[in-house]
Enzyme design. Structure first.
Site, PDB file in Angstrom:
ATOM      1  N   ASP A 137     -32.113  53.691  -5.212  1.00 31.11           N
ATOM      2  CA  ASP A 137     -33.179  52.753  -5.590  1.00 31.11           C
ATOM      3  C   ASP A 137     -34.320  52.990  -4.607  1.00 31.11           C
ATOM      4  OD1 ASP A 137     -34.536  50.524  -6.768  1.00 31.11           O
ATOM      5  OD2 ASP A 137     -33.860  49.245  -5.129  1.00 31.11           O
ATOM      6  N   SER A 138     -35.456  52.399  -4.900  1.00 36.31           N
ATOM      7  CA  SER A 138     -36.582  52.500  -3.971  1.00 36.31           C
ATOM      8  C   SER A 138     -36.276  51.750  -2.667  1.00 36.31           C
ATOM      9  CB  SER A 138     -37.827  51.903  -4.622  1.00 36.31           C
ATOM     10  OG  SER A 138     -37.556  50.579  -5.024  1.00 36.31           O
ATOM     11  N   CYS A 142     -32.735  51.687 -10.343  1.00 30.97           N
ATOM     12  CA  CYS A 142     -34.126  51.279 -10.133  1.00 30.97           C
ATOM     13  C   CYS A 142     -34.803  51.252 -11.498  1.00 30.97           C
ATOM     14  CB  CYS A 142     -34.819  52.277  -9.211  1.00 30.97           C
ATOM     15  SG  CYS A 142     -36.572  51.936  -8.979  1.00 30.97           S
ATOM     16  N   GLU A 183     -37.452  40.736  -1.032  1.00 31.00           N
ATOM     17  CA  GLU A 183     -37.222  41.510   0.201  1.00 31.00           C
ATOM     18  C   GLU A 183     -37.391  40.624   1.440  1.00 31.00           C
ATOM     19  OE1 GLU A 183     -36.986  45.144   0.882  1.00 31.00           O
ATOM     20  OE2 GLU A 183     -36.807  45.765  -1.209  1.00 31.00           O
ATOM     21  N   CYS A 188     -35.707  44.801 -13.289  1.00 32.18           N
ATOM     22  CA  CYS A 188     -35.792  45.351 -11.937  1.00 32.18           C
ATOM     23  C   CYS A 188     -34.540  44.897 -11.188  1.00 32.18           C
ATOM     24  CB  CYS A 188     -37.050  44.796 -11.277  1.00 32.18           C
ATOM     25  SG  CYS A 188     -37.145  45.049  -9.507  1.00 32.18           S
ATOM     26  N   HIS A 226     -34.036  44.111  -8.270  1.00 26.74           N
ATOM     27  CA  HIS A 226     -34.210  43.052  -7.271  1.00 26.74           C
ATOM     28  C   HIS A 226     -34.018  41.654  -7.881  1.00 26.74           C
ATOM     29  CE1 HIS A 226     -36.062  46.125  -4.742  1.00 26.74           C
ATOM     30  NE2 HIS A 226     -36.179  45.246  -3.766  1.00 26.74           N
TER      31      HIS A 226
HETATM   32  N1  DGL Z   1     -35.744  47.832  -7.502  1.00 29.76           N
HETATM   33  C1  DGL Z   1     -36.894  48.446  -8.112  1.00 29.76           C
HETATM   34  C2  DGL Z   1     -36.799  48.360  -9.629  1.00 29.76           C
HETATM   35  O1  DGL Z   1     -35.748  48.139 -10.141  1.00 29.76           O
HETATM   36  C3  DGL Z   1     -38.201  47.782  -7.781  1.00 29.76           C
HETATM   37  C4  DGL Z   1     -38.752  47.884  -6.432  1.00 29.76           C
HETATM   38  C5  DGL Z   1     -40.016  48.666  -6.342  1.00 29.76           C
HETATM   39  O2  DGL Z   1     -41.092  48.272  -6.795  1.00 29.76           O
HETATM   40  O3  DGL Z   1     -39.888  49.700  -5.712  1.00 29.76           O
HETATM   41  O4  DGL Z   1     -37.771  48.510 -10.317  1.00 29.76           O
END
Ligand code: DGL
Length: 274
Positions: free
Chosen positions: A10-11, A73, A152, A186, A188
């Protein structure tokens, strides 16, 4: 049987929500997780940069001889080109297709909301995948760029006033559209699911995209006789300081991180190395 690890990236820390589900579903698997914490967020960047980062992330995981790539991600999954997908050369999945399948199986009205990063919503990848499965479905997307920094930074308590205020604004057009299913596009977002559910009401089903891709991995490994035997475990790699990652990771994993966390430099990896 295949003793190699599952590679997942993931990012940043969001993909750990997928790791949490994977560990529950497949406790014997070894997991190699890469979080590009030095370059998060991806979702506010342009498509070409996101693709370049994704190629480097995949190339890094392939160095570890993984048996599968899980793209945990939403942003990367939405921006992958067919050429990138062909070049992976391993079984892989992003979150878009498994989540679209789950949403289509859930909806009764055919009205589905999608929230995600700016890049994800702009790509319309979830809407396309949904309409391929359910041509009559209607989708309603809205980008929620403040959610990732809020999560975050730990603004995740179910009664957090700041996150609720922001969420009410982002979800207003989707509420108006009278959807019965909402894709949290996403990885998150599961951390703030109680807030999203409170705003959407109990009749709307939330789809956790990270959980859906974990279920895909379980089903793929099972049906292709690629499950691992023995004790499972996790190794974590990040591109920024491990200390910050370890602090936040507990929130995502629902417990303290177990396993080593190493810092690596992903910038030096050629995107063409996959
Ligand atoms: N976890 C990433 C996603 O699922 C989002 C975080 C980011 O913007 O890097 O899109």
């Amino acid at each position: 049987m295949d003793q190699r690890a599952i590679g997942i990236f993931d990012s940043g820390v969001g993909g750990l929500t997928t790791v949490k589900v994977l560990r529950r579903l497949l406790p014997n698997e070894r997991i190699i997780y890469f979080g590009d914490t030095g370059r998060v967020p991806y979702g506010t960047r342009g498509r070409e940069i996101i693709r370049q980062y994704a190629m480097q992330d995949i190339a890094f995981l392939k160095r570890h001889e993984v048996k599968m790539i899980v793209i945990a991600c939403g942003t990367v999954s939405s921006c992958m080109t067919p050429q990138m997908q062909d070049s992976i050369g391993l079984p892989y999945s992003g979150v878009v297709l498994p989540a679209a399948q789950a949403a289509c199986a859930t909806t009764s009205s055919g009205r589905i909301g999608i929230i995600g990063t700016t890049a994800t919503v702009r790509s319309a990848a979830y809407s396309r995948a949904i309409r391929n499965i359910l041509p009559h479905a209607r989708t309603f997307g809205n980008a929620c760029p403040l959610f990732v920094p809020l999560v975050e930074n730990g603004f995740i308590q179910p009664d957090n006033q700041v996150t609720e205020l922001v969420a009410r604004q982002y979800l207003a057009p989707i509420l108006e559209a009278d959807v019965d299913t909402l894709i949290m596009g996403c990885t998150h977002y599961p951390l703030i699911a109680p807030i999203l559910q409170k705003i959407m009401g109990p009749d709307v089903t939330l789809v956790d995209v990270g959980e859906q891709v974990a279920r895909w991995a379980q089903s793929y490994l099972t049906s292709n006789d690629m499950l691992r035997q023995g004790e499972g475990g996790c190794e974590f790699f990040v591109s920024d300081s491990p200390e910050n990652f370890i602090e936040t990771a507990g929130l995502f994993l629902g417990g303290d991180i177990t396993g080593e966390v190493q810092q690596i430099s992903v910038d030096s990896i050629s995107p063409s190395a996959i």
